[in-house]
Design an enzyme around this catalytic site. Sequence first.
Site, mmCIF file in Angstrom:
data_model
loop_
_atom_site.group_PDB
_atom_site.id
_atom_site.type_symbol
_atom_site.label_atom_id
_atom_site.label_comp_id
_atom_site.label_asym_id
_atom_site.label_seq_id
_atom_site.Cartn_x
_atom_site.Cartn_y
_atom_site.Cartn_z
ATOM 1 N N GLY A 82 0.797 -0.965 -0.073
ATOM 2 C CA GLY A 82 0.089 -0.056 0.091
ATOM 3 C C GLY A 82 0.795 1.171 0.000
ATOM 4 N N LYS A 83 0.250 2.216 -0.272
ATOM 5 C CA LYS A 83 1.041 3.582 -0.019
ATOM 6 C C LYS A 83 0.136 4.855 0.177
ATOM 7 C CE LYS A 83 5.453 4.935 -0.516
ATOM 8 N NZ LYS A 83 6.776 4.164 -0.473
ATOM 9 N N GLY A 84 0.548 5.685 0.601
ATOM 10 C CA GLY A 84 -0.148 7.098 0.998
ATOM 11 C C GLY A 84 0.530 8.289 0.879
#
Length: 421
Positions: free
Chosen positions: A110-112
């Site tokens: 994931g990444k934000g």
Amino acid sequence: MTSVRPQENLNPSDIAREQFNIAADLLKLDESMRAILSVPKRQLLVSIPVKMDNGIVKVFEGFRVQYNVARGPAKGGIRYHPDVNLDEVKALAAWMTWKCATVGIPYGGGKGGIRVDPHTMSQGELERMTRRYAVEIAPIIGAHIDIPAPDVYTNEQTMAWIMDTISMMSGGVQLGIVTGKPISLGGSLGRAEATARGCQFTIREACKVLGINLNGARVAVQGFGNAGSIAARLLHEDGAKIIAVSDTKGGIFNPNGFDPAAVLKFKEETGSVVGFKDTDRITNADLLTLDCDILVPAALENQINLDNAHLIKARIVAEAANGPVTPGADRVLFEKGIFDIPDILANAGGVTVSYFEWVQDQYGFFWTDKEVNQYLEKTMVKAFHEVYEKAKQFKVHLRTGAYCLAVERVAEATRVRGIFP
Ligand code: GLU
């Protein structure tokens, strides 16, 4: 930093898909599996209103993407940068998926990020923005769902605010919700240095297989943040000669080498590496094409592309950054015989020690830094040789070798889980 040829598509999301497709072709992945693994599982876009110190409310755009969770909860950092956009976050989330699979830790990817220049904000503004972002992404994060961590221009303080915000909202202490936390708050010894240390371990292995002596090797490092500055220091401790480093303001060069620890002190005092004693000023573009043995791109994406790949003189490129080399450049470097250790291997030390932190938090039992570093070394050395063997098996460069290894693992997990419902 460098001009780019229009014929090369530099959209990070398209690049991530191209890298995946190359491996999918080699692995003869069936159409259904290819369709599943080509797209992110979930993408969240949020608006973050922040009352600035002058009383005016500014609204920032925030993202969290979960690319794949077949092998475990989504895992990946949060980036604060003016160039953050959905395509970049999607690519970074995909790269986290393949990275975790490459080193064999039980996570998806994931990444934000928030589209913001954090350097223009006060601590109070940063805290309010971070806490509001945490609340906005709270419905989709959790110690067994999606676990954020630091990335470009975020740090352990950012993680402490997120951990506190989620804990306050849930009414209980939530140590496992983020990694890269301060040691006083369930962080792990060795986490701050882990990305650089993992990179050092892969460089050592590369030197061994190529017969290069790291002692005395000339090293250039682009980017002097958490990954780059520490990598320079660790390689210097291994006897390498650091001949050039750079940050957003420019670079410095001395063919006889310099002490990166002194450069870091200078940067902390002055705001940049530029102007450090006994060095010549160079640009970030110059740094990449210097005559050196080891080049460590530790800044942002697309730095080595079709425009400059043919000019690279290093024997080893170790990607401490995510996505610094384009697929076009991959082909050029491979043809030139340059040994490029891809991001999903070279910088996987950070997320590996994030995993150790998460394990320690769940046990409530903490390891010494010696133990952390020993486990890290074991993980990185094993992954390096698995990738190296895969690349040899398919007669491809290391990136595609790593993708073959990673895609196989994620595909296998997906296959045995089956498609719900
Ligand atoms: N941001 C780091 C990376 O790109 C670390 C992510 C993590 O620890 O979850 O690998």
